[in-house]
Scaffold this motif. Structure first.
Motif, PDB file in Angstrom:
ATOM      1  N   GLY A  60       1.071 -12.700  -9.792  1.00  0.00           N
ATOM      2  CA  GLY A  60       0.034 -13.694  -9.800  1.00  0.00           C
ATOM      3  C   GLY A  60      -1.297 -13.050  -9.441  1.00  0.00           C
ATOM      4  N   ASP A  61      -2.383 -13.609  -9.960  1.00  0.00           N
ATOM      5  CA  ASP A  61      -3.695 -13.001  -9.754  1.00  0.00           C
ATOM      6  C   ASP A  61      -4.054 -12.872  -8.277  1.00  0.00           C
ATOM      7  N   SER A  62      -3.638 -13.831  -7.487  1.00  0.00           N
ATOM      8  CA  SER A  62      -4.054 -13.842  -6.084  1.00  0.00           C
ATOM      9  C   SER A  62      -3.364 -12.772  -5.230  1.00  0.00           C
ATOM     10  N   VAL A  63      -2.301 -12.147  -5.746  1.00  0.00           N
ATOM     11  CA  VAL A  63      -1.568 -11.159  -4.952  1.00  0.00           C
ATOM     12  C   VAL A  63      -1.608  -9.757  -5.551  1.00  0.00           C
ATOM     13  N   LYS A  64      -2.206  -9.610  -6.705  1.00  0.00           N
ATOM     14  CA  LYS A  64      -2.270  -8.290  -7.347  1.00  0.00           C
ATOM     15  C   LYS A  64      -2.926  -7.275  -6.433  1.00  0.00           C
ATOM     16  N   GLY A  65      -2.300  -6.123  -6.332  1.00  0.00           N
ATOM     17  CA  GLY A  65      -2.820  -5.053  -5.499  1.00  0.00           C
ATOM     18  C   GLY A  65      -2.404  -5.140  -4.043  1.00  0.00           C
ATOM     19  N   ARG A  66      -1.805  -6.267  -3.648  1.00  0.00           N
ATOM     20  CA  ARG A  66      -1.377  -6.434  -2.259  1.00  0.00           C
ATOM     21  C   ARG A  66       0.139  -6.561  -2.129  1.00  0.00           C
ATOM     22  N   PHE A  67       0.765  -7.179  -3.108  1.00  0.00           N
ATOM     23  CA  PHE A  67       2.213  -7.414  -3.068  1.00  0.00           C
ATOM     24  C   PHE A  67       2.907  -6.510  -4.089  1.00  0.00           C
ATOM     25  N   THR A  68       4.139  -6.125  -3.760  1.00  0.00           N
ATOM     26  CA  THR A  68       4.939  -5.320  -4.673  1.00  0.00           C
ATOM     27  C   THR A  68       6.358  -5.872  -4.723  1.00  0.00           C
ATOM     28  N   ILE A  69       6.829  -6.148  -5.926  1.00  0.00           N
ATOM     29  CA  ILE A  69       8.204  -6.595  -6.119  1.00  0.00           C
ATOM     30  C   ILE A  69       9.043  -5.411  -6.557  1.00  0.00           C
ATOM     31  N   SER A  70      10.265  -5.354  -6.053  1.00  0.00           N
ATOM     32  CA  SER A  70      11.185  -4.281  -6.442  1.00  0.00           C
ATOM     33  C   SER A  70      12.610  -4.816  -6.374  1.00  0.00           C
TER      34      SER A  70
END
Length: 112
Positions: A60-70
């Motif tokens: 989502g745009d609001s979490v790009k660069g801060r959250f990482t899914i794996s």
């Protein structure tokens, strides 16, 4: 019956980090797209991140660069690493399997 069990939520200060985990009880876990969604009070549930069987990810745009899914297919678990948390990240976070099955949710609260 498929079950998704989330863990890792809690209270964290702004700027802090948390890692959410979601363990799935399903055969052939690696074949499925997994996602994290969140729902804040009074708001609709929104996509946070998803990861396909290929490993392709989207955010989502609001979490790009801060959250990482794996994902760890051997452990049948999907993770959400959340860094630089903001108060507006406060919500119940839900794990999703293939757009169909939901976990029970885990509360994330970002507050000083």
């Amino acid at each position: 019956q498929v079950q998704l069990v989330e863990s890792g939520g809690g209270l964290v200060q702004p700027g802090g980090s948390l890692r959410l985990s979601c363990a799935a009880s399903i055969t052939f876990f690696s074949m499925y797209t997994m996602g994290w969604y969140r729902q804040a009070p009074g708001k609709e549930r929104e996509l946070v991140a998803r990861i396909r069987s290929s490993g392709n990810t989207a955010y989502g745009d609001s979490v790009k660069g801060r959250f990482t899914i794996s994902r760890d297919n051997a452990k049948k678990t999907v993770y959400l690493q959340m860094n630089s948390l903001k108060p507006e990240d406060t919500a119940v976070y839900y794990c999703n399997l293939a757009g169909a099955t939901w976990g029970q949710g885990t509360q994330v609260t970002v507050s000083s």
